[in-house]
Design a protein around this motif. Sequence first.
Motif, PDB file in Angstrom:
ATOM      1  N   HIS A  83       0.882  -1.244   0.191  1.00  0.00           N
ATOM      2  CA  HIS A  83       0.137   0.275  -0.146  1.00  0.00           C
ATOM      3  C   HIS A  83       0.429   0.884  -0.060  1.00  0.00           C
ATOM      4  O   HIS A  83       0.729   2.161  -0.702  1.00  0.00           O
ATOM      5  CB  HIS A  83      -1.206   0.431   1.346  1.00  0.00           C
ATOM      6  CG  HIS A  83      -1.596   1.474   1.365  1.00  0.00           C
ATOM      7  ND1 HIS A  83      -2.334   1.907   0.512  1.00  0.00           N
ATOM      8  CD2 HIS A  83      -2.164   2.166   2.739  1.00  0.00           C
ATOM      9  CE1 HIS A  83      -3.485   2.474   0.890  1.00  0.00           C
ATOM     10  NE2 HIS A  83      -3.156   2.780   2.547  1.00  0.00           N
ATOM     11  N   LEU A  86       2.594   1.282  -3.269  1.00  0.00           N
ATOM     12  CA  LEU A  86       2.434   2.176  -4.536  1.00  0.00           C
ATOM     13  C   LEU A  86       0.871   3.438  -3.968  1.00  0.00           C
ATOM     14  O   LEU A  86       0.512   3.963  -5.395  1.00  0.00           O
ATOM     15  CB  LEU A  86       0.307   0.883  -4.346  1.00  0.00           C
ATOM     16  CG  LEU A  86       0.586  -0.140  -4.970  1.00  0.00           C
ATOM     17  CD1 LEU A  86      -0.645  -1.112  -4.369  1.00  0.00           C
ATOM     18  CD2 LEU A  86       1.024  -0.047  -6.736  1.00  0.00           C
ATOM     19  N   ALA A  87       1.457   4.446  -3.315  1.00  0.00           N
ATOM     20  CA  ALA A  87       1.152   5.299  -3.017  1.00  0.00           C
ATOM     21  C   ALA A  87       2.043   6.091  -3.394  1.00  0.00           C
ATOM     22  O   ALA A  87       1.657   7.253  -3.591  1.00  0.00           O
ATOM     23  CB  ALA A  87       0.634   5.131  -1.274  1.00  0.00           C
ATOM     24  N   SER A  90       1.356   6.317  -6.822  1.00  0.00           N
ATOM     25  CA  SER A  90       0.025   7.245  -7.295  1.00  0.00           C
ATOM     26  C   SER A  90       0.229   8.585  -6.941  1.00  0.00           C
ATOM     27  O   SER A  90      -0.280   9.306  -8.048  1.00  0.00           O
ATOM     28  CB  SER A  90      -1.201   6.802  -6.219  1.00  0.00           C
ATOM     29  OG  SER A  90      -1.491   5.737  -6.508  1.00  0.00           O
ATOM     30  N   THR A 126      -3.940   1.432  -4.828  1.00  0.00           N
ATOM     31  CA  THR A 126      -3.765   1.892  -4.218  1.00  0.00           C
ATOM     32  C   THR A 126      -4.794   1.776  -3.078  1.00  0.00           C
ATOM     33  O   THR A 126      -4.485   1.283  -1.787  1.00  0.00           O
ATOM     34  CB  THR A 126      -3.185   3.192  -4.285  1.00  0.00           C
ATOM     35  OG1 THR A 126      -2.057   3.131  -5.415  1.00  0.00           O
ATOM     36  CG2 THR A 126      -2.875   3.702  -2.978  1.00  0.00           C
ATOM     37  N   GLN A 129      -5.201  -1.455  -1.324  1.00  0.00           N
ATOM     38  CA  GLN A 129      -4.270  -2.604  -0.952  1.00  0.00           C
ATOM     39  C   GLN A 129      -4.789  -1.208   1.018  1.00  0.00           C
ATOM     40  O   GLN A 129      -4.570  -2.359   1.978  1.00  0.00           O
ATOM     41  CB  GLN A 129      -3.421  -1.623  -0.996  1.00  0.00           C
ATOM     42  CG  GLN A 129      -2.905  -2.664  -2.480  1.00  0.00           C
ATOM     43  CD  GLN A 129      -3.280  -4.646  -2.556  1.00  0.00           C
ATOM     44  OE1 GLN A 129      -3.254  -4.999  -1.321  1.00  0.00           O
ATOM     45  NE2 GLN A 129      -3.837  -4.832  -3.229  1.00  0.00           N
TER      46      GLN A 129
END
Length: 135
Positions: A83, A86-87, A90, A126, A129
Motif C-alpha cells: 500500500h 503504491l501510494a 500514485s 492503492t 490495498q
Amino acid sequence: MDAQIPLYLLHPMAVHFPIALLAVGWLAAVGSARKAAAPWLRPAAFWMLMLGVLGLWAALGLGLLAAHLAPHEPSAWRVMALHQRLAYYSAFAFSLVALAWRWAHGRRFWALLLAWGLAYGLLAVTAHQGGRLVF
C-alpha cells in the motif's frame, strides 16, 4: 469520554478527499471537451487536479505517520508495504499528470485525459490495498 482523535486516524479521514477530487476533476475535464461546455469547466478540472495532488501528498504523509503510530498485526505488514509503495507511485503519477497539464496549455488534451485515467486506476489499486488493511 475521550474526544481526542488518535493521530493515526487522520490518514483514513483525509484520504477520501483527494480520491473524490481526482475523480470529479477527471469527469469535469471530460465534460469540458464538449462544444457546449461551460467555459469554467476546464479550469475547474485543472484546480481539482492540483488540489487532488496536494491532497494525495498530504494523505501519503499522514499514512506514513499512521504506519508508525497505529497498532499493527504482523500479518498486515506485507499489505501495508505494498500500500505504501503504491501510494508513492500514485502521488508521483498524479504529480507528473499535473505538471504535464500545466505545461501542455491545452495541447494533447486526450493524451492527458488518458494519463489521468491511468493514474486514477493506479490510485484505485492503492485504495484497495488500504481497504485490505482496514478490513
